[in-house]
Design an enzyme around this catalytic site. Structure first.
Site, PDB file in Angstrom:
ATOM      1  N   GLN A  90      -3.330  -8.661  10.881  1.00  0.00           N
ATOM      2  CA  GLN A  90      -2.583  -7.400  10.905  1.00  0.00           C
ATOM      3  C   GLN A  90      -3.028  -6.544  12.077  1.00  0.00           C
ATOM      4  O   GLN A  90      -4.206  -6.215  12.186  1.00  0.00           O
ATOM      5  CB  GLN A  90      -2.816  -6.655   9.594  1.00  0.00           C
ATOM      6  CG  GLN A  90      -2.179  -5.280   9.532  1.00  0.00           C
ATOM      7  CD  GLN A  90      -2.368  -4.616   8.178  1.00  0.00           C
ATOM      8  OE1 GLN A  90      -1.947  -5.144   7.158  1.00  0.00           O
ATOM      9  NE2 GLN A  90      -3.027  -3.469   8.171  1.00  0.00           N
ATOM     10  N   GLY A  91      -2.092  -6.170  12.939  1.00  0.00           N
ATOM     11  CA  GLY A  91      -2.411  -5.376  14.118  1.00  0.00           C
ATOM     12  C   GLY A  91      -1.857  -3.966  14.018  1.00  0.00           C
ATOM     13  O   GLY A  91      -0.850  -3.652  14.661  1.00  0.00           O
ATOM     14  N   SER A 137      -4.311  -0.781  13.303  1.00  0.00           N
ATOM     15  CA  SER A 137      -5.264   0.219  13.780  1.00  0.00           C
ATOM     16  C   SER A 137      -5.614   0.035  15.246  1.00  0.00           C
ATOM     17  O   SER A 137      -5.656  -1.090  15.767  1.00  0.00           O
ATOM     18  CB  SER A 137      -6.554   0.143  12.952  1.00  0.00           C
ATOM     19  OG  SER A 137      -6.327   0.516  11.617  1.00  0.00           O
ATOM     20  N   GLU A 187       0.108  -3.999   0.180  1.00  0.00           N
ATOM     21  CA  GLU A 187      -1.351  -4.109   0.277  1.00  0.00           C
ATOM     22  C   GLU A 187      -2.036  -3.371  -0.852  1.00  0.00           C
ATOM     23  O   GLU A 187      -3.039  -3.829  -1.393  1.00  0.00           O
ATOM     24  CB  GLU A 187      -1.825  -3.554   1.621  1.00  0.00           C
ATOM     25  CG  GLU A 187      -3.327  -3.617   1.820  1.00  0.00           C
ATOM     26  CD  GLU A 187      -3.763  -3.091   3.177  1.00  0.00           C
ATOM     27  OE1 GLU A 187      -4.918  -3.345   3.538  1.00  0.00           O
ATOM     28  OE2 GLU A 187      -2.956  -2.443   3.868  1.00  0.00           O
TER      29      GLU A 187
END
Length: 387
Positions: A109-110, A112, A227
């Site tokens: 997951q990109g 932050s 999530e």
């Protein structure tokens, strides 16, 4: 709604016949896939079993009770897969969903960035259209398992002139290409599962935008909802097991007779039971269609993360000076509940309990800091003025 007791019996029987602790991951994933348990709540037409909400809860509870892992790739099965099903084009679904189900591709997951963590909409990574592709330049951080991932689902600014929440797109990007550099960040226990990822002219297909160009913020909120909402009735179990081990530790060290230690143990047990009851409340709200995500998500995040940090502090207090002695296996890869497989350092053989303690402060940071969560509750739930 009919309780899924017959279905629960089916799951228990299958687990008795198929689950053995220590089973190789590849073999276990193959059995899960053959039985249809991977992403079983997904629609039948996309490879799932179309389970109802209660059946999905029963499945998760029985796997948790048996100590059997449910997921082949958490980022794919739980986050990006359902997001593609919700927002993706038919072409995206046809390309990615079967590969996720079969475990052929892994994800990271990109979201932050160094200057855009809690204030995610301030991200600076940019994607510029170039013919049939997007060209991506930027810097992501705290990207879990990036060194092993085949793809990243990331947020990038595609309209620099739009208001910051409206000029963002949600892209699916291959990781194994020139222009993508991954640098593991070594943590206190020696593990390097968090990474920095640098994109310098990286490319992805023009059609691999999920939910439409400049609609990425809304799509990302869907991903974050998956999530934070996938383990309402099972999330407390790992904390229960962990606390049970700490209670045994107190008995073995002779500190269980200390009134202050007993009081602290009872307090943590009570807080974990509150997690369980709140999970049941969340399930009830979901079934009634009254779930208030604005309140329940942030409150649950604050509660479990701060409770776990307190529990780990208590564990180290029970160990006393012995907590400073490293009792793990040198450079061993060990499963730490809640954090997955942790690869340690040769010169810092921390035990599983010590690794959990070292990692627990990050619980109140990852996925939205406790301070930000309190602001959300104050402003969106209590109606207080913005700070």
């Amino acid at each position: 709604m009919e309780l899924p007791e017959r279905f629960r019996d089916e799951v228990r029987a299958w687990l008795r016949d198929n689950w053995t602790p220590g089973l190789e991951r590849e073999e276990w994933n193959a059995r899960l896939y053959e039985a249809g348990w991977i992403c079983a709540s997904w629609p039948v037409e996309y490879g799932g079993r179309g389970l109802t909400t209660l059946e999905s809860v029963a499945l998760a509870e029985e796997f948790a009770r048996a100590g059997a892992p449910m997921r082949a790739d958490w980022f794919g099965d739980t986050l990006v897969g359902p997001t593609i099903l919700r927002w993706g084009t038919e072409e995206q679904k046809e390309f990615f969903i079967p590969k996720i189900l079969r475990g052929e591709i892994t994800w990271c997951q990109g979201f932050s960035e160094p200057e855009a963590g809690s204030d995610l909409a301030s991200l600076r990574t940019r994607a510029v259209a170039d013919g049939d592709e997007w060209v991506i330049d930027g810097h992501k951080i705290w990207t879990t398992r990036a060194q092993d991932a085949d793809y990243v689902f990331l947020l990038a600014r595609t309209d620099p002139d739009a208001p910051k929440h409206r000029g963002i797109s949600y892209l699916l990007v291959p990781m194994r290409q020139n222009g993508v550099e991954v640098r593991p960040i070594e943590q206190l226990d020696g593990a390097g599962d968090f990474c920095e990822v640098f994109f310098t002219g990286a490319r992805t297909r023009r059609e691999w935008v999920v939910g439409g160009v400049n609609n990425g913020w809304k799509v990302a909120m869907t991903t974050l909802g998956f999530e934070r909402g996938t383990s309402a009735t099972t999330g407390h179990r790992r904390f229960e097991k962990e606390l049970a081990q700490i209670i045994e530790l107190a008995r073995s060290t002779g500190t269980s007779g200390d009134p202050l230690v007993r009081q602290r143990l009872a307090r943590q047990w009570s807080k974990i039971q509150i997690m369980r009851f709140n999970g049941l409340r969340t399930l009830s709200d979901t079934l009634r269609g009254t779930k208030d995500a604005a309140a329940l998500g942030p409150l649950a995040k604050i509660w479990w993360s701060e409770t776990h940090r307190e529990t780990m502090d208590l564990a180290m207090d029970i160990l006393g000076p012995d907590g400073q002695i490293l009792t793990g296996q040198a450079a061993a890869a060990e499963w730490v509940p809640g954090y997955g497989m942790r690869h340690g350092r040769e010169d810092y053989p921390a035990s599983v309990l010590q690794r959990a303690f070292l990692f627990s402060p990050s619980d109140t940071i990852g996925g939205g800091t406790a301070e930000i969560q309190r602001n959300i509750v104050a402003e969106r739930v209590l109606g207080l003025p913005r700070s």
